[in-house]
Enzyme design. Sequence first.
Site, short mmCIF file in Angstrom:
data_model
loop_
_atom_site.label_atom_id
_atom_site.label_comp_id
_atom_site.label_asym_id
_atom_site.label_seq_id
_atom_site.Cartn_x
_atom_site.Cartn_y
_atom_site.Cartn_z
CG ASP A 131 -1.98 1.11 1.10
OD1 ASP A 131 -2.42 1.46 -0.10
OD2 ASP A 131 -2.16 1.72 2.38
CB CYS A 211 -13.53 8.90 -2.98
SG CYS A 211 -13.61 7.53 -2.35
CB CYS A 238 -16.90 5.04 1.57
SG CYS A 238 -18.55 4.65 0.74
CB CYS A 245 -18.90 -5.66 -6.53
SG CYS A 245 -18.00 -6.70 -8.20
C1 B12 Z 1 -4.61 6.67 -3.26
C2 B12 Z 1 -5.33 5.63 -2.80
C3 B12 Z 1 -6.57 5.82 -2.82
C4 B12 Z 1 -7.31 7.12 -2.74
C5 B12 Z 1 -7.46 7.02 -4.32
C6 B12 Z 1 -8.52 6.07 -5.09
C7 B12 Z 1 -7.91 5.26 -6.29
N1 B12 Z 1 -8.90 4.88 -6.90
O1 B12 Z 1 -6.81 5.44 -6.68
C8 B12 Z 1 -8.44 7.02 -2.00
C9 B12 Z 1 -8.24 7.69 -0.65
C10 B12 Z 1 -9.82 7.67 -2.50
C11 B12 Z 1 -8.59 5.35 -1.89
C12 B12 Z 1 -9.83 4.90 -1.54
C13 B12 Z 1 -10.11 3.42 -1.31
N2 B12 Z 1 -8.85 2.43 -1.32
CO1 B12 Z 1 -7.09 2.90 -1.74
N3 B12 Z 1 -5.36 3.23 -2.31
C14 B12 Z 1 -4.73 4.29 -2.87
C15 B12 Z 1 -3.40 3.84 -3.25
C16 B12 Z 1 -2.49 4.28 -2.14
C17 B12 Z 1 -2.91 4.51 -4.64
C18 B12 Z 1 -3.64 4.53 -5.89
C19 B12 Z 1 -3.40 5.25 -6.91
O2 B12 Z 1 -2.24 5.37 -7.42
N4 B12 Z 1 -4.23 5.97 -7.36
C20 B12 Z 1 -4.03 6.93 -8.69
C21 B12 Z 1 -5.00 6.44 -9.69
C22 B12 Z 1 -4.69 7.42 -10.77
O3 B12 Z 1 -4.64 5.22 -10.32
P1 B12 Z 1 -5.70 4.15 -10.36
O4 B12 Z 1 -6.61 4.19 -9.45
O5 B12 Z 1 -4.73 2.99 -10.81
O6 B12 Z 1 -6.28 4.52 -12.00
C23 B12 Z 1 -6.02 3.99 -13.04
C24 B12 Z 1 -7.31 4.00 -13.71
O7 B12 Z 1 -8.29 3.55 -13.20
C25 B12 Z 1 -7.52 5.40 -14.67
N5 B12 Z 1 -8.03 6.51 -13.86
C26 B12 Z 1 -8.43 6.43 -12.61
N6 B12 Z 1 -9.08 7.83 -12.38
C27 B12 Z 1 -9.07 8.43 -13.45
C28 B12 Z 1 -9.37 9.83 -13.89
C29 B12 Z 1 -9.00 10.26 -14.97
C30 B12 Z 1 -9.48 11.59 -15.39
C31 B12 Z 1 -8.27 9.54 -15.86
C32 B12 Z 1 -8.10 9.70 -17.20
C33 B12 Z 1 -7.93 8.10 -15.57
C34 B12 Z 1 -8.44 7.65 -14.50
O8 B12 Z 1 -6.01 5.82 -14.56
C35 B12 Z 1 -5.15 4.97 -13.80
C36 B12 Z 1 -3.98 4.38 -14.44
O9 B12 Z 1 -4.76 3.77 -15.53
C37 B12 Z 1 -3.43 2.44 -3.35
C38 B12 Z 1 -2.19 1.56 -2.95
C39 B12 Z 1 -1.06 1.57 -4.09
N7 B12 Z 1 0.14 1.80 -3.69
O10 B12 Z 1 -1.67 1.49 -5.20
C40 B12 Z 1 -4.43 1.94 -2.29
C41 B12 Z 1 -5.52 0.75 -2.74
C42 B12 Z 1 -5.91 1.04 -4.23
N8 B12 Z 1 -6.56 1.29 -2.05
C43 B12 Z 1 -7.29 0.01 -1.52
C44 B12 Z 1 -8.51 0.17 -0.84
C45 B12 Z 1 -8.89 -1.21 -0.36
C46 B12 Z 1 -9.40 1.42 -0.75
C47 B12 Z 1 -10.89 1.29 -0.34
C48 B12 Z 1 -11.49 0.52 -0.58
C49 B12 Z 1 -10.59 1.84 1.13
C50 B12 Z 1 -12.12 2.02 1.87
N9 B12 Z 1 -12.90 1.05 2.31
O11 B12 Z 1 -12.17 3.04 2.11
C51 B12 Z 1 -11.23 2.68 -1.22
C52 B12 Z 1 -12.06 2.53 -2.43
C53 B12 Z 1 -12.24 3.48 -3.19
C54 B12 Z 1 -12.03 3.45 -4.69
N10 B12 Z 1 -13.32 3.28 -5.32
O12 B12 Z 1 -11.17 3.61 -5.16
C55 B12 Z 1 -6.64 -1.20 -2.17
C56 B12 Z 1 -7.32 -1.73 -3.42
C57 B12 Z 1 -7.62 -3.14 -3.45
C58 B12 Z 1 -8.10 -3.81 -4.70
N11 B12 Z 1 -8.74 -4.80 -4.43
O13 B12 Z 1 -7.72 -3.08 -5.68
C59 B12 Z 1 -5.12 -0.65 -2.52
C60 B12 Z 1 -4.58 -1.28 -3.86
C61 B12 Z 1 -4.28 -0.88 -1.39
C62 B12 Z 1 -3.89 -2.13 -0.96
N12 B12 Z 1 -2.78 -2.52 -0.98
O14 B12 Z 1 -4.72 -3.21 -0.93
N13 B12 Z 1 -7.44 4.71 -2.03
#
Ligand code: B12
Length: 364
Positions: A131, A211, A238, A245
Site C-alpha cells: 500500500d 470519494c 467507505c 459488486c
Molecule cells: C491513493 C489511494 C486511494 C485514494 C484514491 C483511490 C483510487 N482509486 O486511486 C482513496 C483515498 C480515495 C482510496 C480509497 C480506497 N482505497 Co485505496 N489506495 C490508494 C493507493 C495508495 C494508490 C492508488 C493510486 O495510485 N491512485 C491513483 C489513480 C490515478 O490510479 P488508479 O486508481 O490505478 O487509476 C487508473 C485507472 O483507473 C485510471 N483512472 C482513474 N481515475 C482516473 C481519472 C482520469 C481523469 C483518468 C484519465 C484516468 C483515471 O488511470 C489510472 C491508470 O490507468 C493504493 C495503493 C497503491 N500503492 O497502489 C490503495 C488501494 C488502491 N486502495 C485500496 C482500498 C482497499 C481502498 C478502499 C476500498 C478503502 C475503503 N474501504 O475506504 C477505497 C476504495 C475507493 C475506490 N473506489 O477506489 C486497495 C485496493 C485493493 C484492490 N482490490 O484493488 C489498495 C490497492 C491498497 C492495497 N494495498 O490493498 N485509495
Amino acid sequence: MNLKKRINNKISELGFDVIGYTQPIVDTKTKMEYREFLKKKFHGQMGWLENQYEKKINPKKVWSEVKTIVVIGLNYAPRFNPLLKNDFKEKANISVYAHQRDYHDVIGKQLKEFKNWLYTEHKLDSKYFVDSSPVMEKYFAKKTKVGWLGKHTNIVSKEYGSWLFLSEIFLPISLTVDKTKNDNCGTCRSCIDICPTNAIISDYKIDARKCISYLTIEHKGPFPISIRDKIGNKIYGCDDCLSICPWNKFAKPTKNKDLIPNEEYKNLNFFLDFDKEKFEKYFCNSPVKRIGWISFLRNVIIASGNSNSKILEIKLEKLLNHDNPIIRGASIWSLGKLSSKNKIKKKLKNEKNKYVLFELNSLS
Ligand code: B12
C-alpha cells in the site's frame, strides 16, 4: 521443484490467497491516464501521488534491480454485506478494512518472513511493498491472474469479489509472467450508480476528492458543505462501491484471524467523548490511528449531524467550545441539523475565527 513453484508454495503457506507474476513495466496509456488524473487535480490533498509520479510509473526507480513483480492478494471478505450498516444512522460506520488489525502490519510481517526465507534458501535479495509505497499496485495486479480492474477502480476477482488486499514482492530475476485476466464487468455499472457522491465519474475513472474514503481518511480540514449529508454514518472509509459488486456473491469470508472484521458496532455517542488519549489507545492496532484524533472527531461529528439523533445534541453543544476550529465548525453544521440555529449563534457570539464564522453564517 522449480523456483516459481517454491515461491507459490511459500506464499500460500504464509496464508495468502492468490499470486501473480508480471514485468516491471508501465505502459504508455497508463502513464498518460495517471498524468491526466493529476492534471485534473483529482488527487486532492494527496500530494505524494504527484510527487512520486516518476517512481510510480517506473518501478526501476523504486529498486533498480527489479526484473519481476510478484503480486499477492489476501482475502478480507466480511461475513455480511457492509451496505446493511448504512441504515443504522446512530451507529459509527467504519469500513471493513479497518475493523481489525492494521493490514499493513499483518501483511508486512508475513512478507518479511518471505524475504528472509528467499534469502536463506535461495540467496536471493528482494523488496516487498504493501500500500504505502510508490508502486501502482492495481495496475500490476491487473496484468496478472490476480484479477481485473473493476469500474470502481479496484481489483475484482471471480473468487474473491472486491475483497482483496494487494501487496508486491520485487525480484531481481526474470520469471515467466501471467496472462492478463479478462475484464468481467460487462455492462454492469452498479458501483458507479451507488456512489453517494458520484466520485466515480465514468468507467474506471475516479475523482478522489469526492470519494468518502478520501474525505474521511486523507482530507484534512472541513468537508465541502455540499457533500456532508451524503457521508451518512461513515466515520472512516467507505465500502459502498465494493459492497454492491455482483462478483462478491462468490467471495468466502476471510479465515485470517487478524482480519475477520470485529462486528461490534459502536454508537456515534460512544466516540463523541473521545479525547486524544482515548483515541490513541482505542485504535492503537487499527489503521484508523493514522488519521489522528482531530480528523476522527470531525468525522464522528458530521455523522452525528446526519443521525437525526437528538440525544447527541448535548455532546455536540459541548464541542462548540473545543480549542480546534475544525471541531467547532463541524459541530455548528451538525447542531444546525439537530437543534435551534439561534441557540448555536448565541453560544458562539464571541467567536473570532474566520472559518468558524463562515460556518455560523452558512446556517440558514
Ligand atoms: C491513493 C489511494 C486511494 C485514494 C484514491 C483511490 C483510487 N482509486 O486511486 C482513496 C483515498 C480515495 C482510496 C480509497 C480506497 N482505497 Co485505496 N489506495 C490508494 C493507493 C495508495 C494508490 C492508488 C493510486 O495510485 N491512485 C491513483 C489513480 C490515478 O490510479 P488508479 O486508481 O490505478 O487509476 C487508473 C485507472 O483507473 C485510471 N483512472 C482513474 N481515475 C482516473 C481519472 C482520469 C481523469 C483518468 C484519465 C484516468 C483515471 O488511470 C489510472 C491508470 O490507468 C493504493 C495503493 C497503491 N500503492 O497502489 C490503495 C488501494 C488502491 N486502495 C485500496 C482500498 C482497499 C481502498 C478502499 C476500498 C478503502 C475503503 N474501504 O475506504 C477505497 C476504495 C475507493 C475506490 N473506489 O477506489 C486497495 C485496493 C485493493 C484492490 N482490490 O484493488 C489498495 C490497492 C491498497 C492495497 N494495498 O490493498 N485509495
